[in-house]
Design a protein around this motif. Structure first.
Motif, PDB file in Angstrom:
ATOM      1  N   VAL A  67      38.785  -2.409 -48.196  1.00 37.40           N
ATOM      2  CA  VAL A  67      38.781  -2.279 -46.739  1.00 37.40           C
ATOM      3  C   VAL A  67      37.505  -2.876 -46.142  1.00 37.40           C
ATOM      4  CG1 VAL A  67      40.175  -0.176 -46.845  1.00 37.40           C
ATOM      5  CG2 VAL A  67      37.687   0.003 -46.732  1.00 37.40           C
ATOM      6  N   SER A  68      37.638  -3.298 -44.893  1.00 40.49           N
ATOM      7  CA  SER A  68      36.487  -3.738 -44.109  1.00 40.49           C
ATOM      8  C   SER A  68      36.858  -3.612 -42.642  1.00 40.49           C
ATOM      9  CB  SER A  68      36.130  -5.196 -44.436  1.00 40.49           C
ATOM     10  OG  SER A  68      35.065  -5.653 -43.607  1.00 40.49           O
ATOM     11  N   GLY A  69      36.145  -2.749 -41.920  1.00 38.18           N
ATOM     12  CA  GLY A  69      36.469  -2.543 -40.512  1.00 38.18           C
ATOM     13  C   GLY A  69      37.903  -2.086 -40.338  1.00 38.18           C
ATOM     14  N   ARG A  70      38.689  -2.857 -39.608  1.00 38.09           N
ATOM     15  CA  ARG A  70      40.093  -2.516 -39.363  1.00 38.09           C
ATOM     16  C   ARG A  70      41.035  -3.101 -40.407  1.00 38.09           C
ATOM     17  NH1 ARG A  70      41.011  -3.591 -32.863  1.00 38.09           N
ATOM     18  NH2 ARG A  70      39.213  -2.410 -32.085  1.00 38.09           N
ATOM     19  N   ILE A  71      40.489  -3.754 -41.414  1.00 34.67           N
ATOM     20  CA  ILE A  71      41.322  -4.474 -42.387  1.00 34.67           C
ATOM     21  C   ILE A  71      41.481  -3.658 -43.663  1.00 34.67           C
ATOM     22  CG2 ILE A  71      41.637  -6.638 -43.634  1.00 34.67           C
ATOM     23  CD1 ILE A  71      39.558  -7.876 -41.747  1.00 34.67           C
ATOM     24  N   ALA A  72      42.700  -3.646 -44.202  1.00 40.28           N
ATOM     25  CA  ALA A  72      42.960  -3.022 -45.494  1.00 40.28           C
ATOM     26  C   ALA A  72      43.840  -3.943 -46.329  1.00 40.28           C
ATOM     27  CB  ALA A  72      43.648  -1.669 -45.310  1.00 40.28           C
ATOM     28  N   LEU A  73      43.559  -4.014 -47.623  1.00 45.17           N
ATOM     29  CA  LEU A  73      44.337  -4.823 -48.550  1.00 45.17           C
ATOM     30  C   LEU A  73      45.259  -3.926 -49.363  1.00 45.17           C
ATOM     31  CD1 LEU A  73      41.425  -7.005 -49.988  1.00 45.17           C
ATOM     32  CD2 LEU A  73      42.987  -7.619 -48.126  1.00 45.17           C
ATOM     33  N   LEU A  74      46.406  -4.481 -49.740  1.00 41.36           N
ATOM     34  CA  LEU A  74      47.294  -3.733 -50.637  1.00 41.36           C
ATOM     35  C   LEU A  74      48.092  -4.685 -51.504  1.00 41.36           C
ATOM     36  CD1 LEU A  74      50.381  -4.033 -49.421  1.00 41.36           C
ATOM     37  CD2 LEU A  74      49.693  -2.156 -47.967  1.00 41.36           C
ATOM     38  N   GLY A  75      48.752  -4.132 -52.512  1.00 40.55           N
ATOM     39  CA  GLY A  75      49.572  -4.936 -53.407  1.00 40.55           C
ATOM     40  C   GLY A  75      48.752  -5.998 -54.120  1.00 40.55           C
ATOM     41  N   ASP A  76      49.367  -7.153 -54.365  1.00 40.42           N
ATOM     42  CA  ASP A  76      48.688  -8.206 -55.113  1.00 40.42           C
ATOM     43  C   ASP A  76      47.448  -8.737 -54.407  1.00 40.42           C
ATOM     44  OD1 ASP A  76      50.500  -8.030 -57.137  1.00 40.42           O
ATOM     45  OD2 ASP A  76      51.556  -9.895 -56.692  1.00 40.42           O
ATOM     46  N   ALA A  77      47.365  -8.604 -53.113  1.00 43.16           N
ATOM     47  CA  ALA A  77      46.154  -9.033 -52.409  1.00 43.16           C
ATOM     48  C   ALA A  77      44.951  -8.202 -52.830  1.00 43.16           C
ATOM     49  CB  ALA A  77      46.354  -8.924 -50.899  1.00 43.16           C
ATOM     50  N   ALA A  78      45.194  -6.968 -53.257  1.00 45.93           N
ATOM     51  CA  ALA A  78      44.122  -6.058 -53.641  1.00 45.93           C
ATOM     52  C   ALA A  78      43.953  -5.951 -55.148  1.00 45.93           C
ATOM     53  CB  ALA A  78      44.392  -4.660 -53.066  1.00 45.93           C
ATOM     54  N   HIS A  79      45.064  -5.947 -55.879  1.00 49.16           N
ATOM     55  CA  HIS A  79      44.972  -5.615 -57.311  1.00 49.16           C
ATOM     56  C   HIS A  79      46.058  -6.307 -58.121  1.00 49.16           C
ATOM     57  CE1 HIS A  79      48.216  -2.897 -56.172  1.00 49.16           C
ATOM     58  NE2 HIS A  79      47.394  -2.294 -55.316  1.00 49.16           N
ATOM     59  N   ALA A  80      46.247  -7.601 -57.915  1.00 49.24           N
ATOM     60  CA  ALA A  80      47.242  -8.331 -58.702  1.00 49.24           C
ATOM     61  C   ALA A  80      46.987  -8.090 -60.181  1.00 49.24           C
ATOM     62  CB  ALA A  80      47.166  -9.823 -58.387  1.00 49.24           C
ATOM     63  N   MET A  81      48.039  -7.675 -60.884  1.00 44.74           N
ATOM     64  CA  MET A  81      47.898  -7.285 -62.283  1.00 44.74           C
ATOM     65  C   MET A  81      48.956  -7.980 -63.126  1.00 44.74           C
ATOM     66  SD  MET A  81      49.369  -3.340 -61.972  1.00 44.74           S
ATOM     67  CE  MET A  81      48.263  -2.960 -60.593  1.00 44.74           C
ATOM     68  N   THR A  82      48.745  -7.993 -64.419  1.00 46.97           N
ATOM     69  CA  THR A  82      49.754  -8.531 -65.326  1.00 46.97           C
ATOM     70  C   THR A  82      50.972  -7.606 -65.318  1.00 46.97           C
ATOM     71  OG1 THR A  82      48.824  -7.338 -67.206  1.00 46.97           O
ATOM     72  CG2 THR A  82      47.981  -9.563 -66.782  1.00 46.97           C
ATOM     73  N   PRO A  83      52.140  -8.106 -65.729  1.00 50.54           N
ATOM     74  CA  PRO A  83      53.364  -7.303 -65.600  1.00 50.54           C
ATOM     75  C   PRO A  83      53.649  -6.367 -66.760  1.00 50.54           C
ATOM     76  CG  PRO A  83      53.907  -9.519 -66.319  1.00 50.54           C
ATOM     77  CD  PRO A  83      52.420  -9.512 -66.091  1.00 50.54           C
ATOM     78  N   ASN A  84      52.672  -6.131 -67.623  1.00 52.13           N
ATOM     79  CA  ASN A  84      52.950  -5.452 -68.890  1.00 52.13           C
ATOM     80  C   ASN A  84      53.288  -3.973 -68.765  1.00 52.13           C
ATOM     81  OD1 ASN A  84      52.257  -7.816 -70.608  1.00 52.13           O
ATOM     82  ND2 ASN A  84      50.301  -7.552 -69.569  1.00 52.13           N
ATOM     83  N   LEU A  85      52.918  -3.334 -67.676  1.00 55.99           N
ATOM     84  CA  LEU A  85      53.292  -1.941 -67.429  1.00 55.99           C
ATOM     85  C   LEU A  85      54.415  -1.815 -66.408  1.00 55.99           C
ATOM     86  CD1 LEU A  85      49.934   0.090 -67.362  1.00 55.99           C
ATOM     87  CD2 LEU A  85      51.876   0.462 -68.888  1.00 55.99           C
ATOM     88  N   GLY A  86      54.862  -2.931 -65.860  1.00 57.69           N
ATOM     89  CA  GLY A  86      55.903  -2.877 -64.839  1.00 57.69           C
ATOM     90  C   GLY A  86      55.473  -2.136 -63.585  1.00 57.69           C
TER      91      GLY A  86
END
Length: 366
Positions: free
Chosen positions: A264-283
């Motif tokens: 987060v920064s000010g009014r901005i929040a990240l989610l999903g792949d923008a925040a924590h793109a991960m490998t697909p090994n845990l689905g």
């Protein structure tokens, strides 16, 4: 009425739009693509994601278009069992995951968002911490700006600066096909630097996925490459590859994000792949985006300070991303002695230990 501008119309962006609109927010979704659609791929949703979908009010509809997914465990390329999944224990403790086509989930989420709230063909070029979003046709201001624009997020630059995704060391192929014979549940096979998996979809089709250690950017001839690599592996892999359409095969290198210092920064929040793109090994990629959406909507509705969202989501998603990355490293080992040790250890780990290890991932509630 508070306004949210959501950059990205994928699973995380649409889920956030639903969560905020249910709380009375005015929402605007800016999607770069001309249409919101998914490429041909299956998607598993674990019980933690199903709880998030229930909180969004669409869990029942998603389940109605999915099938409950068991697992045949992990085998080696000759078909010898390495690890058996205790499906009954997982069902009793957590509930089973479901499998559906990614396009079906997107369709359900899109239908739950007001039609006029989604603008397609809009490329965002910049975001400011004060809530101003600049795009190809002008500007828009929101009380909350949500970066749901994927691993190459434009919004992330306003939060963390330029952070480059990291290549995981292997590429992946995906294909949905119609088998000549009915298939059972999920199966996965680990070789040396290669993997192949398959899962039945509700309509009788089968989703197949495969990985191989290759330099980033390596182009292959798709189905022909898969048949060369996996055509002599155990049944039903050769039959599945024989039934596949070359035009339906997708190939994507696997990338992940390094841990971000904040979401987060000010009014901005990240989610999903923008925040924590991960490998697909845990689905868990889509599952974590759905969790993000529910928590972000709650925090934003209750508090103008978004740091509580960061405190709730960053430790959990970093833990899951790191765990998924470690699994991928071991699964992609190619040195024969290391693979032999890995396979021996897999045979020795009791199924009950595997069930217990899932707790930190699946025991999430909203």
């Amino acid at each position: 009425m508070s306004k949210a501008v959501i950059v990205g119309g994928g699973i995380g962006g649409l889920a956030t739009a639903i969560a905020l609109s249910r709380r009375g927010w005015d929402i605007e979704v800016l999607e770069r693509a001309a249409r919101i659609e998914a490429l041909g791929a299956g998607l598993s949703l674990w019980p933690n994601a199903l709880r998030a979908l229930d909180a969004l009010g669409v869990g029942g509809e998603v389940r109605s278009r999915a099938r409950e997914e068991g697992s045949a465990g992990i085998r080696d390329d000759r078909g010898r069992l390495l690890s058996r999944t205790d499906v009954a224990a997982i069902r009793d403790r957590y509930g089973l995951p479901i499998m559906l086509h990614r396009a079906d989930l997107l369709e359900i989420l899109r239908a739950a968002v007001p039609e006029t709230a989604v603008r397609t063909g809009i490329s965002v070029t910049g975001v400011a911490a004060d809530g101003v979003v600049t795009h190809a046709t002008g500007e828009v201001t929101g009380d909350l700006i949500v970066g749901a624009d994927g691993i190459h997020s434009v919004v992330r630059r306003a939060v963390c600066g330029d952070i480059a995704p990291k290549y995981a060391g292997y590429t992946a192929w995906r294909v949905v096909l119609a088998p000549t014979e009915p298939m059972g549940d999920l199966g996965e096979t680990w070789g040396r630097g290669e993997r192949f998996g398959f899962a039945a979809l509700p309509d009788g089709r089968v989703y197949c996925f495969a990985t191989a250690n290759l330099p980033a950017g390596t182009e292959t001839d798709g189905l022909a490459e898969l048949r060369r690599r996996f055509g002599d592996w155990h049944d039903p892999i050769p039959a599945l590859l024989a039934a596949a359409d070359p035009a339906a095969v997708l190939q994507h290198d696997i990338y992940e994000l390094p841990p971000l210092p904040t979401y987060v920064s000010g009014r901005i929040a990240l989610l999903g792949d923008a925040a924590h793109a991960m490998t697909p090994n845990l689905g868990q990629g889509a599952c974590q985006a759905l969790e993000d959406a529910v928590i972000l909507a709650r925090v934003a509705d209750e508090d103008v300070d978004l740091t509580r969202y960061d405190r709730e989501r960053r430790p959990r998603t970093r833990m899951i991303a790191a765990r998924s990355g470690r699994i991928g490293v071991v699964a992609q080992w190619s040195w024969r002695p290391a693979v032999a040790v890995r396979n021996t250890v897999l045979r020795l780990v009791p199924a009950s230990a595997q069930v217990g290890a899932l707790g930190t991932v699946l025991d999430w509630t909203c």
